[in-house]
Design a protein around this motif. Structure first.
Motif, PDB file in Angstrom:
ATOM      1  N   LEU A 129       1.430  -7.899  -0.243  1.00 37.30           N
ATOM      2  CA  LEU A 129       1.271  -8.197  -1.665  1.00 37.30           C
ATOM      3  C   LEU A 129       2.111  -7.288  -2.563  1.00 37.30           C
ATOM      4  O   LEU A 129       2.270  -6.103  -2.270  1.00 37.30           O
TER       5      LEU A 129
ATOM      6  N   LEU B 256       1.763  -5.670  -6.144  1.00 41.74           N
ATOM      7  CA  LEU B 256       0.674  -5.451  -7.091  1.00 41.74           C
ATOM      8  C   LEU B 256       1.078  -4.372  -8.091  1.00 41.74           C
ATOM      9  O   LEU B 256       1.855  -3.468  -7.749  1.00 41.74           O
TER      10      LEU B 256
ATOM     11  N   ILE C  65      -7.536  -3.489  -4.171  1.00 38.74           N
ATOM     12  CA  ILE C  65      -7.868  -4.626  -3.293  1.00 38.74           C
ATOM     13  C   ILE C  65      -8.379  -4.137  -1.925  1.00 38.74           C
ATOM     14  O   ILE C  65      -9.237  -4.770  -1.307  1.00 38.74           O
TER      15      ILE C  65
ATOM     16  N   TYR D 260      -5.820 -14.081  -2.386  1.00 39.41           N
ATOM     17  CA  TYR D 260      -4.736 -14.687  -3.167  1.00 39.41           C
ATOM     18  C   TYR D 260      -5.143 -14.821  -4.638  1.00 39.41           C
ATOM     19  O   TYR D 260      -4.337 -14.597  -5.541  1.00 39.41           O
TER      20      TYR D 260
ATOM     21  N   THR E 239      -4.901 -11.420  -6.244  1.00 38.35           N
ATOM     22  CA  THR E 239      -3.497 -11.041  -6.474  1.00 38.35           C
ATOM     23  C   THR E 239      -2.935 -11.779  -7.677  1.00 38.35           C
ATOM     24  O   THR E 239      -2.224 -11.212  -8.510  1.00 38.35           O
TER      25      THR E 239
ATOM     26  N   GLN F 296      -4.046 -10.397 -10.899  1.00 35.39           N
ATOM     27  CA  GLN F 296      -3.348  -9.138 -11.213  1.00 35.39           C
ATOM     28  C   GLN F 296      -1.884  -9.384 -11.579  1.00 35.39           C
ATOM     29  O   GLN F 296      -1.109  -8.456 -11.725  1.00 35.39           O
TER      30      GLN F 296
ATOM     31  N   GLY G  92       0.314 -10.352  -9.536  1.00 31.64           N
ATOM     32  CA  GLY G  92       1.112  -9.846  -8.412  1.00 31.64           C
ATOM     33  C   GLY G  92       1.772 -10.992  -7.670  1.00 31.64           C
ATOM     34  O   GLY G  92       1.817 -12.124  -8.146  1.00 31.64           O
TER      35      GLY G  92
ATOM     36  N   ILE H  89       1.900 -13.020  -3.836  1.00 33.31           N
ATOM     37  CA  ILE H  89       1.213 -13.162  -2.542  1.00 33.31           C
ATOM     38  C   ILE H  89       2.160 -12.903  -1.376  1.00 33.31           C
ATOM     39  O   ILE H  89       1.742 -12.833  -0.232  1.00 33.31           O
TER      40      ILE H  89
ATOM     41  N   SER I 182       1.480 -17.834  -6.882  1.00 37.12           N
ATOM     42  CA  SER I 182       2.538 -16.956  -7.404  1.00 37.12           C
ATOM     43  C   SER I 182       3.642 -17.685  -8.152  1.00 37.12           C
ATOM     44  O   SER I 182       4.516 -17.045  -8.715  1.00 37.12           O
TER      45      SER I 182
END
Ligand code: MLT
Ligand code: ZN
Length: 509
Positions: free
Chosen positions: A402, A404, A412, A461, A464, A467, A469, A471, A488
């Protein structure tokens, strides 16, 4: 390194773009145990019967293209096929009955053109070191191995540009360049097996991305063969070329879905002559963050890696690597590995020592050790580079890669620990300098299980995505995340990807 499959028709089949066309499916990953008879679960993806089944006539045609059918050119033996059908983590497994091993771009072109006409499914395969099921067949796809395309063609010691075939093993390329005083701007644990073409196809990251940037920054040219056999010569060796779309970037990171990379030109930097590695022990993740901020400022251009691992990672390495040693007298919750590489021994040492003194005076470390000779440097790197292998030896491990934000980077891991309690060992390590966390959920002595997976996905997921971010920071989409791309990427981005795919491989619906 893995290269994903050339996609042909219909998203249900592996040959269609597994990253993009499959996003509407609610498929979960395909997990297998180490025993080929014990498939724990298989996603709802079914073989598309619009694809043909391999015939003896097809095999004869491939034999004519490759100039023979000895095992250096093609493999049909069931036992020999095993290693090509399965990924090295023994998680994904297909049932191909043919591996083709071309030596030239022309042969790749003829193979793809024939498969395209005959609707025969193909999966390109490099070193097969990928972690997301992108380089192995799911069904009976023909495996196109790039192993025999391993020639280094040229090197220019003024520009540092090296040109080679895509099946060149990363470590081989590194040795070749080292002898000339240069280095590949990419380094990763799988270097002894992964192919440079697979590295490009997956936009592999690794431990030096912090210093040299991604494959998008370092690849100057690519030659690739499209699904219909067209040879795309984008193999420029120029640093600057602003003539229209920079098409090579389409192949970098598209995991083989747009074409098979056959040749590559990379700009390589001079090999640093002075290397130091510091291993630090920390009490909490906030200290790591503070050290990173200082390392960037105080080490500047000599900073070449900034990696972290938590204590469970070290325990796995010590349990499974006989030559690994406990780094300090006392165990700590976190460890940071900082590498500097430069060309002025004294200057580099002074800079690093000043930095280490500064972080110690500010109580950011519990313990620290500095390695300046090759033996100790490789001992420190061993603690980091064998984490994956050690986790794999312990039992089934659910791996997440990830990107992040640094402020919530490690949370996480803590959230998953709380969620899973004693059902698993949750570890975190990775390229913290690049904002890339490797979250690994290990279930020692157990097999992969779909039931257990439901404790992790889709939660990890969703988290993420909340956030903002990614995946997949570096491992790619492969088969594992075909249904997860939307976490994503926006619908408009996915739609554009489909358009690009369909225009380059019109057989895909
Ligand atoms: C690594 O950084 O060690 C690799 O990406 C492999 C992994 O994540 O397990
Ligand atoms: Zn990594």
């Amino acid at each position: 390194m893995m290269i994903s499959r050339i996609l042909q028709k219909n998203s249900i089949n592996r040959l269609t773009i597994n990253t993009i066309n499959s996003i509407k499916q609610s498929s979960s990953s395909s997990y297998h145990t180490t025993s080929k008879d014990e498939v724990v679960s298989m996603s709802n993806i079914k073989r598309n019967d619009e694809f043909s089944t391999l015939t003896n006539q097809d095999i004869k045609h491939f034999k004519d293209i490759l100039g023979g059918d000895d095992s250096s050119r093609m493999i049909t033996d069931k036992d020999e096929l095993e290693g090509f059908n399965q990924d090295w983590m023994k998680k994904y497994k297909g049932n191909s009955s043919l591996v083709l091993k071309p030596k030239t771009t022309d042969q790749v072109s003829k193979i793809l053109s024939y498969c395209n006409q005959k609707k025969l499914a193909i999966v390109p395969q490099g070193g097969n070191t990928g972690l997301v099921g992108g380089s192995v067949p799911l069904f009976d796809e023909i495996i196109l191995s790039l192993t025999n395309m391993n020639q280094i063609e040229s090197f220019d010691d003024v520009t540092g540009v090296v040109t080679c075939q895509s099946g060149c093993v990363l470590e081989t390329l590194e040795s070749y360049l080292n002898a000339k005083g240069f280095t590949v701007p990419l380094d990763l644990g799988a270097k002894g097996s992964c192919h440079i073409g697979g590295n490009a196809a997956t936009n592999a990251g690794g431990i030096r991305l912090l210093r040299y940037g991604s494959m998008h920054s370092n690849v100057l040219g690519i030659e690739a063969v499209l699904a219909d056999g067209t040879i795309m010569d984008c193999n420029s060796t120029l640093r600057k070329d602003n003539t229209g779309y920079d098409l090579k970037h389409l192949f970098i990171g598209s995991e083989g879905t747009l074409g098979v990379i056959t040749k590559i030109s990379i700009i390589t930097p001079p090999k640093p002559t002075s290397v130091n590695v510091a291993l630090l022990a920390c009490n909490d993740f906030n200290q790591i963050k503070q050290i990173l901020i200082k390392a960037k400022k105080q080490l500047g251009d000599i900073l070449s890696a900034f990696e972290f691992m938590d204590r469970p990672c070290i325990d796995y390495v010590l349990d499974h690597q006989s030559t690994a040693k406990e780094p300090f007298d006392k165990k700590s919750p976190f460890y940071v590995l900082i590498e500097t590489s430069g060309f002025h021994e004294q200057h580099d040492a002074e800079k690093l020592n000043a930095f280490l003194e500064n972080i110690m005076s500010e109580d950011l470390v519990l313990d620290g050790s500095l390695a300046t000779d090759t033996k100790n440097i490789s001992q420190f790197w061993k603690l980091r580079e064998t984490i994956t292998e050690s986790l794999g030896k312990a039992g089934a491990v659910y791996k997440y890669d990830l990107s992040l934000p640094i402020d919530t980077f490690y949370s996480i891991v803590e959230v998953m620990r709380e969620k899973l309690k004693d059902k698993a060992v949750v570890t975190g390590f990775g390229h913290v300098g690049d904002g890339n966390l490797h979250l690994n959920i290990s279930t020692p002595k157990q097999k992969y299980s779909k039931e257990f997976l439901s404790n992790i996905e889709p939660f990890v997921y969703e988290y993420t995505s909340q956030q903002k971010g990614s995946i997949s920071a570096e491992h790619g989409i492969g088969y594992m995340k075909t249904g997860q791309l939307h976490f994503s990427k926006s619908p408009a981005s996915i739609q554009l990807m489909k358009l690009i795919k369909n225009s380059m491989d019109p057989n895909v619906l």
